[in-house]
Design a protein around this motif. Structure first.
Motif, PDB file in Angstrom:
ATOM      1  N   PRO A 190     -66.453 -14.095 -45.412  1.00  0.00           N
ATOM      2  CA  PRO A 190     -65.598 -14.509 -44.491  1.00  0.00           C
ATOM      3  C   PRO A 190     -64.215 -13.928 -44.457  1.00  0.00           C
ATOM      4  O   PRO A 190     -63.595 -13.467 -45.499  1.00  0.00           O
ATOM      5  N   THR A 191     -63.302 -13.952 -43.501  1.00  0.00           N
ATOM      6  CA  THR A 191     -61.945 -13.473 -43.239  1.00  0.00           C
ATOM      7  C   THR A 191     -60.924 -14.333 -44.236  1.00  0.00           C
ATOM      8  O   THR A 191     -61.263 -15.614 -44.403  1.00  0.00           O
ATOM      9  N   GLU A 192     -60.278 -13.859 -44.985  1.00  0.00           N
ATOM     10  CA  GLU A 192     -59.313 -14.676 -45.862  1.00  0.00           C
ATOM     11  C   GLU A 192     -58.249 -15.149 -44.921  1.00  0.00           C
ATOM     12  O   GLU A 192     -57.696 -14.703 -44.022  1.00  0.00           O
ATOM     13  N   PRO A 193     -58.107 -16.567 -45.373  1.00  0.00           N
ATOM     14  CA  PRO A 193     -57.212 -17.272 -44.529  1.00  0.00           C
ATOM     15  C   PRO A 193     -55.582 -16.653 -44.944  1.00  0.00           C
ATOM     16  O   PRO A 193     -55.359 -16.285 -46.074  1.00  0.00           O
ATOM     17  N   ARG A 194     -54.930 -16.628 -43.926  1.00  0.00           N
ATOM     18  CA  ARG A 194     -53.385 -16.233 -44.169  1.00  0.00           C
ATOM     19  C   ARG A 194     -52.368 -17.297 -43.695  1.00  0.00           C
ATOM     20  O   ARG A 194     -52.777 -18.328 -42.979  1.00  0.00           O
ATOM     21  N   VAL A 195     -51.294 -16.946 -44.127  1.00  0.00           N
ATOM     22  CA  VAL A 195     -50.103 -18.092 -43.866  1.00  0.00           C
ATOM     23  C   VAL A 195     -49.300 -17.786 -42.630  1.00  0.00           C
ATOM     24  O   VAL A 195     -49.229 -16.582 -42.480  1.00  0.00           O
ATOM     25  N   ALA A 204     -48.766 -24.034 -48.091  1.00  0.00           N
ATOM     26  CA  ALA A 204     -49.868 -24.965 -49.012  1.00  0.00           C
ATOM     27  C   ALA A 204     -50.944 -25.318 -48.055  1.00  0.00           C
ATOM     28  O   ALA A 204     -52.279 -25.376 -48.328  1.00  0.00           O
ATOM     29  N   VAL A 205     -50.490 -25.670 -46.704  1.00  0.00           N
ATOM     30  CA  VAL A 205     -51.563 -25.878 -45.532  1.00  0.00           C
ATOM     31  C   VAL A 205     -52.553 -24.882 -45.590  1.00  0.00           C
ATOM     32  O   VAL A 205     -53.785 -25.029 -45.431  1.00  0.00           O
ATOM     33  N   TYR A 206     -52.035 -23.685 -45.308  1.00  0.00           N
ATOM     34  CA  TYR A 206     -52.974 -22.707 -44.948  1.00  0.00           C
ATOM     35  C   TYR A 206     -53.741 -22.184 -46.335  1.00  0.00           C
ATOM     36  O   TYR A 206     -54.786 -21.643 -46.054  1.00  0.00           O
ATOM     37  N   GLU A 207     -53.351 -22.149 -47.396  1.00  0.00           N
ATOM     38  CA  GLU A 207     -53.813 -22.043 -48.684  1.00  0.00           C
ATOM     39  C   GLU A 207     -54.968 -22.865 -48.926  1.00  0.00           C
ATOM     40  O   GLU A 207     -55.973 -22.504 -49.465  1.00  0.00           O
ATOM     41  N   ALA A 208     -54.954 -23.877 -48.320  1.00  0.00           N
ATOM     42  CA  ALA A 208     -56.021 -25.024 -48.436  1.00  0.00           C
ATOM     43  C   ALA A 208     -57.365 -24.779 -47.465  1.00  0.00           C
ATOM     44  O   ALA A 208     -58.458 -25.209 -47.796  1.00  0.00           O
ATOM     45  N   CYS A 209     -57.164 -23.885 -46.697  1.00  0.00           N
ATOM     46  CA  CYS A 209     -58.154 -23.510 -45.690  1.00  0.00           C
ATOM     47  C   CYS A 209     -59.311 -22.432 -46.443  1.00  0.00           C
ATOM     48  O   CYS A 209     -59.014 -21.723 -47.369  1.00  0.00           O
ATOM     49  N   LEU A 210     -60.403 -22.512 -45.842  1.00  0.00           N
ATOM     50  CA  LEU A 210     -61.726 -21.867 -46.466  1.00  0.00           C
ATOM     51  C   LEU A 210     -61.774 -20.401 -45.659  1.00  0.00           C
ATOM     52  O   LEU A 210     -62.509 -19.429 -46.396  1.00  0.00           O
ATOM     53  N   GLN A 214     -60.377 -20.693 -39.781  1.00  0.00           N
ATOM     54  CA  GLN A 214     -59.933 -22.229 -40.081  1.00  0.00           C
ATOM     55  C   GLN A 214     -58.276 -22.329 -40.022  1.00  0.00           C
ATOM     56  O   GLN A 214     -57.690 -23.191 -39.392  1.00  0.00           O
ATOM     57  N   ALA A 215     -57.726 -21.166 -40.866  1.00  0.00           N
ATOM     58  CA  ALA A 215     -56.444 -21.117 -40.845  1.00  0.00           C
ATOM     59  C   ALA A 215     -55.530 -20.942 -39.648  1.00  0.00           C
ATOM     60  O   ALA A 215     -54.654 -21.503 -39.052  1.00  0.00           O
ATOM     61  N   ARG A 237     -71.436 -26.542 -34.977  1.00  0.00           N
ATOM     62  CA  ARG A 237     -71.524 -27.405 -36.276  1.00  0.00           C
ATOM     63  C   ARG A 237     -71.096 -26.378 -37.531  1.00  0.00           C
ATOM     64  O   ARG A 237     -71.677 -25.330 -37.577  1.00  0.00           O
ATOM     65  N   GLY A 238     -70.417 -27.018 -38.636  1.00  0.00           N
ATOM     66  CA  GLY A 238     -70.568 -26.261 -39.891  1.00  0.00           C
ATOM     67  C   GLY A 238     -69.410 -25.442 -39.662  1.00  0.00           C
ATOM     68  O   GLY A 238     -69.308 -24.256 -41.079  1.00  0.00           O
ATOM     69  N   ARG A 239     -68.420 -25.160 -38.750  1.00  0.00           N
ATOM     70  CA  ARG A 239     -67.539 -24.251 -38.889  1.00  0.00           C
ATOM     71  C   ARG A 239     -66.029 -24.768 -39.430  1.00  0.00           C
ATOM     72  O   ARG A 239     -64.997 -24.036 -39.544  1.00  0.00           O
ATOM     73  N   GLY A 240     -66.048 -26.199 -39.779  1.00  0.00           N
ATOM     74  CA  GLY A 240     -64.705 -26.835 -40.588  1.00  0.00           C
ATOM     75  C   GLY A 240     -63.653 -27.051 -39.584  1.00  0.00           C
ATOM     76  O   GLY A 240     -62.502 -27.239 -39.768  1.00  0.00           O
TER      77      GLY A 240
END
Length: 772
Positions: A190-195, A204-210, A214-215, A237-240
């Motif tokens: 999966p792509t890495e979340p970024r701020v 911290a909100v974006y760092e909590a994404c999977l 989602q970010a 379903r299941g995408r967060g």
């Protein structure tokens, strides 16, 4: 190959690709459960295991199939579903959704050759009197067996004999029909979340994404920090999406916003509150009282507000309560928005900022009314609308074969025909088609188009409905077809015509499956003859959104009635009452016989029951229930129905008509004093308070016959004051009067309109008295 060896290979295959696999253990039930234990041990999993079975006495977590929904929002490495008893299509979707990437779904089944004639729970599910069990089809079970034989990622093992006491099974104990292994490339991570530094949310909100997806959704939801914005988050379903909403809610509350959360049920919002609580703890933003117990049981915490050190909070309210925007929240977040009626969603647009999160293809029955009809209203709203779609699965790889299998088997991804195929459809271009279950089973394209239409129009079309469409003997499916494509469909359920024993049982309070209208008429409304007449209830009717408002739904109802009217006594329908739907059914000849005194906890709507007779017996049934409805409705409106929307009341009573009623409406049969009281309000010093009973009777006459030339607001005033007894201040505010005094004076105009319409000698004498 030994079973343990196969399980280890399947597990390694799944883990390497971050996908899921299905292991089907077929044969004797006891042998299957024994083999499931072997599979669990071979997979070296001890904790993240759940057995779904009617049996008890296992060392692992066990749930009855009726409670499979408790797995929603949770993850397991292995789920064992004992399908021999208690199986349902809904449960299959729910348990499959709980399996994590790298995990196994273990199905304990009869042999695939026997499967179409087994799974008695499916027979029980669609067994409806007076049809026998022998009349129930097995097309869904054939479909299930076929997909298990052919779909990638599914291993099928044939077990020999009954349950064994050995810890493992040798090659002679099993036959590997399919090994379920897939030659996969390394999965794309999966792509890495970024701020998103250009938003008001902290890093911290974006760092909590999977995932990066989602970010991105959280960043879009940050627009809700500014009034005048609306954000729509759509995902399979299941995408967060619920987690994204929870993170956004926490960030908003941490900054001092009052966030109101609503969802079809409190359990639907559990994941949102869990993620919000975790993030607020990370941000050290929880108020002291919440800090001490934020680890408490999630379900309990959902019903308690989360308060923050900045004075913000996150609180839950049921949809009908939330629609009133209690305590004027800064932001409203709606989870599983597709499962809520469009009218209720529209009310939520009065919030300063609102976010809608919705499942596109869901095994819980999420419909597309949100995507189709509510989108039109959202486009006309004052909010700036931001859209975001989540595509990356959170718990398994994007091309997970089990997700694809489930979608195919249960038609979760069914769509109506493309707009361009039916957008020219009119009543002149369509043909009427009788669609039987064999045709659906044989024509996948037709099946998916029909289900797609039903899902698009109704917010609660579930996998269990697929079973009924294919196998229930009491259902008839009819369609209007344009250039070979269904553009409007109706699902009819045969009801009534039951034996005398069943009639007595229902009258005594016993519930009989599949006979909703006769049940209400008999058990609730105390009509001992309500079960005998035979009818068709219109369970569902759906018209393609690209061809609405062209009379297609009415044409389909008319054709259905023409086909069956010689064989039944009535057609009927039950639905959540709205002014638009009441008007539609009234225009098609249906009459109101009941309005439920309790509202649906999710939609806030009261159910209306309506009948359209097709025989002398049906006319007698309909006429007496219309009369009984009119006799009781005034008392109900003053008590349990005192809060029902005035336009719903107008629509329900307007449809409660009786034949040959013109000029004989008993509501107009006032005595001499009644007419004097009315004339006093119209032409003299009389007031509403001196004649409330007169206005109550005239309100019923007006709503059933339109006796006087009154405006819609005048009729609403009669409903809210004369029938429902609402306080003057409330009525004046709701109906837009400048003051209570102006509201009261409006009754003078209403009284005058009635006097002019009826023009009795008493009224004429009274009028002359005041004029002289």
């Amino acid at each position: 190959m030994e079973l343990a060896t196969l399980v280890r290979r399947l597990r390694a295959d799944a883990e390497q690709a971050n996908e899921r696999r299905v292991l089907v253990l077929t044969g004797d039930r006891g042998a299957g459960i024994d083999a499931a234990y072997t599979a669990i041990e071979a997979a070296a999993v001890d904790d993240a295991v759940t057995l779904i079975t009617t049996e008890s006495g296992f060392r692992y977590e066990r749930l009855h199939p009726d409670h499979a929904s408790k797995l929603l929002g949770t993850t397991r490495e292995i789920v064992v579903f004992d399908c021999h008893e208690g199986f349902s299509a809904n449960a299959l979707g729910q348990v499959t959704g709980a399996v994590d990437g790298g995990g196994l779904l273990v199905l304990v089944l009869p042999t695939l050759d026997e499967l179409p004639n087994r799974l008695a729970a499916l027979v029980d599910q669609v067994a409806v009197p007076p049809f026998s069990r022998d009349e129930i089809g097995n097309r869904f079970r054939q479909r299930l067996a076929r997909t298990l034989r052919t779909h990638p990622g599914i291993a099928v093992v044939q077990l020999a004999g009954s349950a064994a006491s050995t810890a493992d099974r040798t090659a002679s104990d099993i036959e590997v029909v399919r090994d379920g292994l897939i030659d996969r490339q390394e999965p794309q991570p999966p792509t890495e979340p970024r701020v998103y530094a250009d938003t008001p949310f902290p890093a911290a909100v974006y760092e909590a994404c999977l995932t990066g997806d989602q970010a991105r959704a959280v960043a879009r939801l940050s627009a809700l920090a500014t009034p005048g914005n609306a954000v729509v988050v759509e995902a399979d379903r299941g995408r967060g999406k619920s987690s994204a909403a929870g993170l956004a809610a926490a960030a908003l509350a941490a900054d001092g916003s009052d966030v109101l959360v609503t969802a079809p049920g409190v359990d639907n919002a559990a994941e949102l509150f869990a993620r919000a609580g975790e993030l607020l703890a990370t941000l050290d933003a929880l108020a002291a009282d919440d800090q001490s117990d934020h680890d408490a049981d999630t379900a309990d915490r959902t019903e308690q507000p989360l308060s923050t050190t900045a004075g913000g909070r996150i609180r839950f309210a049921s949809p009908p309560t939330a629609a009133a925007l209690p305590s004027s929240p800064d932001v409203v977040l709606v989870d599983e928005a597709a499962a809520l009626p469009v009218g209720l969603l529209e009310q939520l647009l009065d919030a300063p900022a609102v976010g809608f999160c919705t499942t596109v293809h869901g095994y819980e029955g999420a419909g597309r009314g949100f995507a189709v009809r509510f989108r039109e209203r959202l486009a006309d709203a004052d909010h700036n609308v931001t859209d975001v779609t989540l595509q990356e699965p959170i718990r398994y790889a994007r091309h997970d074969p089990v997700e694809a299998w489930l979608a195919w088997a249960l038609l979760l991804d069914a769509e109506p025909p493309a707009d361009q195929l039916v957008d020219n459809a009119t009543t002149d271009t369509v043909s009427y088609r009788r669609v039987d279950s064999d045709a659906l089973a044989a024509d996948e394209g037709l099946f998916r188009a029909v289900v797609g239409l039903l899902v698009a129009a109704h917010y609660k079309t579930e996998p269990d409905d697929i079973v009924r469409l294919l196998d229930a003997p009491n259902l008839k499916l009819r369609a209007l077809v344009h250039d070979g494509h269904p553009v409007s469909v109706a699902l009819l359920a045969r009801e009534g015509g039951l034996s005398s024993d069943l009639q007595a049982a229902i009258y005594g309070g016993e519930r009989v499956q599949g006979n909703m209208l006769p049940d209400v008429l008999t058990s609730q409304l105390r009509d001992p003859d309500g079960v005998a007449p035979v009818g068709y209830r219109v369970m569902r009717i759906a018209t393609h959104h690209a061809a609405r408002s062209r009379g297609l739904g009415s044409r389909l109802l008319s054709r259905c009635k023409n086909e069956f009217q010689e064989a039944v006594d009535w057609f009927g329908v039950g639905f959540g009452a709205t002014p638009r739907l009441l008007s539609f059914w009234r225009a098609n000849g249906y009459r109101t016989v009941h309005l439920s005194v309790t509202a649906n906890a999710t939609s806030g709507e009261h159910s209306a029951l309506m009948l359209s007779p097709t025989s002398a017996v049906g006319r007698a049934l309909t006429d007496r229930h219309v009369r009984w409805f009119r006799e009781r409705i005034t008392s109900q409106l003053a008590d349990p129905l005192s809060g029902v929307d005035a336009d719903v009341v107008r629509g329900a009573i307007a449809a409660a008509t009786l034949p040959d009623e013109d000029g004989a409406n008993p509501a107009l049969d006032l005595d001499e004093r009644g007419w004097r009281l009315l004339a006093g309000v119209a032409y003299g010093p009389g007031t509403y308070e001196a004649a409330p009973q007169v206005f109550c009777r005239l309100a019923m006459a007006q709503l059933t016959e339109s006796v006087a030339a009154l405006s819609p607001r005048d009729e609403r005033l009669l409903v809210r004051k004369a029938l429902q007894g609402a306080p003057w201040a409330t009525v004046a505010d709701e109906l837009g009067f400048i003051s209570e005094r102006e509201c009261k004076r409006a009754f003078g105009s209403i009284a005058k309109a009635f006097c002019e319409a009826v023009d009795t000698d008493v009224v004429a004498d009274e009028r002359r008295r005041y004029e002289e």
